[in-house]
Design an enzyme around this catalytic site. Structure first.
Site, short mmCIF file in Angstrom:
data_model
loop_
_atom_site.label_atom_id
_atom_site.label_comp_id
_atom_site.label_asym_id
_atom_site.label_seq_id
_atom_site.Cartn_x
_atom_site.Cartn_y
_atom_site.Cartn_z
N THR A 181 0.83 -1.21 0.00
CA THR A 181 0.00 0.00 0.00
C THR A 181 0.87 1.26 0.00
O THR A 181 0.50 2.27 -0.59
CB THR A 181 -0.92 0.03 1.23
OG1 THR A 181 -0.16 -0.27 2.38
CG2 THR A 181 -2.03 -0.96 1.11
N THR A 182 2.02 1.20 0.69
CA THR A 182 2.90 2.37 0.73
C THR A 182 3.69 2.49 -0.58
O THR A 182 3.82 3.58 -1.13
CB THR A 182 3.88 2.25 1.92
OG1 THR A 182 3.18 1.69 3.03
CG2 THR A 182 4.42 3.60 2.33
#
Length: 513
Positions: A50-51
């Site tokens: 997600t990052t």
């Protein structure tokens, strides 16, 4: 590093999960909102990276800025980016390594490297073990070596504050926060129970709408009560015909039914959640029945080894465990405080998603920035064969992939420029695509030796999402604010909606107060 957030309700969230942080942010800028959507999509699709997806998309836009300033047309840049994406996926396919999903060591290494940067990375194999046990238990074979795991439906994470993190475990069965209906009269521990699951109330049927009955004599009242009692007795007889040890219903259970069941030595639990009931059915092989008269022998669950009610902390929990070949399970998490448990749960969800992706698509890639560096080096070499104006954006996209290893080096506290040059040198001559950086020690090593791996589906999804969204944002040339500002009374006709040019798109006037 972890971030501490104050959410809208005044609670505290301690995490370094990209999606969990961005979810809590209150943002008015439209382009930033669409970036936040990326991390949510990534989380729902593959559960990890997600990052990375935000870092990569941001870097793609950053390198495109110089071309926009030189009056390159966004469509040209997008064409070059799409081409770079195709070539990047081709490189990933080339360096991917198949993995045997039955090889627990390889699976452990993969899941561990996915949560190595997270809070639970310090607890070694604990979370990785829980994730692999849970996903292999709840997996369903689709044939051709493919397995489908429904994490949301069939794996329940139960967080109970207290105890140590090491006390966490995967139950071969299900647990839920309920006690038997009559604790004194009903058994709280049954070995090899026969379980019946109902989706109907075991009480007298109430009328659909308000019903008035006018009784002329006392005998009629007695007849009415007897009819109610007879109705409930018949229900219980139909259930007891199959000699169950445990009856669980999602609806109510009247005192009269409780009396008949406890008299027959049957334990009963009422008002259970539908999701919990589905999990019990999967774990013990029972079928949820809607009408007691339709019960059959095949609907009775017999695969559970033990039913037990235990008191943990102040509350009673029912365990249906030691099931034979369960297709659903519960992960019991213990920990010092709620904040720690919430973060452990988020890490566990990521770890289970990675394990699920590997079962679905059993291919590995090197972690530690090695995949991105290989992609970057290959694209740089290929850029010389790209003709026309697209060559420069294509080359810039190759450079943008280096944002991930660069960020990793910063997080390790290394000399970024020197280490980055060493890594680029190793990848430029294509000697070993598996050379990357070890996040714990900061050494430049072969990722196969250190067992630092990434899932193919996570990497491919990250690249696709980041580049496609960067292309979408590059194609935007104007922001039209269609939000009406509140008019002061009697201030005349409302203004026309304003069209902002690119330079002042960030100014205050488009953001409602």
């Amino acid at each position: 590093m972890l971030k501490m957030l104050l959410d809208a309700s005044g609670g505290i969230v301690v995490t370094n999960d990209g999606n969990a942080i961005l979810r809590e942010l209150d943002i008015a800028h439209p382009a930033a909102k669409s970036m936040i959507e990326l991390s949510r999509t990534q989380d729902e699709e593959v559960g990890d990276g997600t990052t990375s997806v935000i870092v990569l998309a941001g870097e793609m836009l950053h390198v495109a800025e110089t071309f926009i300033e030189k009056n390159y047309h966004p469509t040209v840049i997008c064409r070059a980016y799409s081409r770079a994406l195709e070539d990047a996926i081709a490189v990933l396919d080339k360096i991917a390594m198949p993995v045997d999903v039955n090889d627990r060591e390889a699976m452990l290494g993969l899941v561990k490297s996915s949560i190595g940067t997270k809070f639970t990375g310090q607890f070694g194999d604990l979370i990785a073990d829980l994730a692999i046990d849970a996903t292999t238990t709840a997996g369903v074979d689709l044939g051709q070596g493919m397995r489908e795991v429904d994490i949301k439906k069939y794996i329940k994470v139960e967080k109970i504050p207290g105890g140590q993190l090491e006390d966490s475990m995967v139950l071969k069965g299900v647990m839920f926060n309920k006690d038997v209906v009559a604790p004194g009269k009903m058994r709280r521990k049954i070995v090899n129970p026969r379980i019946i699951l109902l989706d109907c109330p075991v009480e007298y049927k109430k009328g659909e709408n308000q019903t008035n009955a006018e009784l002329m004599s006392e005998e009629d009242w007695k007849v009415l009560l007897d009819m109610e009692e007879e109705y409930i007795k018949n229900l219980c007889v139909q259930i007891l015909k199959f000699k169950p040890d445990l009856v669980i219903t999602e609806k109510g259970l009247s005192d009269m039914a409780m009396h008949y069941l406890s008299k027959a030595g049957v334990s009963a639990i009422r008002r259970l959640r539908k999701t919990d009931n589905n999990r019990i059915a999967k774990a013990c092989g029972a079928v949820i029945v809607n009408r007691p008269e339709e019960l059959q022998e095949s609907d009775v669950g017999t695969r559970a080894g033990l039913f037990e009610v235990k008191k943990i902390g102040d509350e009673f929990f029912s365990f249906i465990i030691e099931c034979k070949d369960p297709k659903a399970c519960t992960v019991l998490l213990r920990g010092a405080s709620k904040d720690i448990l919430n973060e452990v749960e988020r890490n566990l969800q990521d770890a289970m998603s990675v394990a699920r992706n590997i079962l679905k698509n059993p291919k590995l890639l090197p972690g530690g920035g090695a995949s991105e560096l290989t992609v970057s080096a290959t694209l740089k070499q290929k850029s010389s064969s790209v003709e026309g104006v697209e060559k420069w954006p294509y080359e810039a996209a190759a450079l943008a992939f280096e944002a991930i290893p660069r960020t990793l080096l910063q997080n390790c506290g290394l000399n970024v420029i020197r280490t980055m040059t060493q890594l680029q040198g190793k990848h430029a001559n294509g000697e070993n695509p598996w050379v990357g950086v070890d996040g714990r020690t900061g050494d430049i090593v072969d990722m196969k030796e250190r067992k630092i791996w990434d899932s193919y589906s996570v990497k491919a999804q990250t690249f696709k999402t980041a580049i496609e969204s960067a292309c979408m944002l590059l194609r935007i040339d104007d922001i039209v604010s269609g939000i009406k500002k509140k008019q002061a009374p009697g201030s005349g006709a409302p203004k026309q909606p304003q069209i902002e040019t690119g330079e002042d798109a960030d100014t205050e006037q488009m953001i409602p107060e």
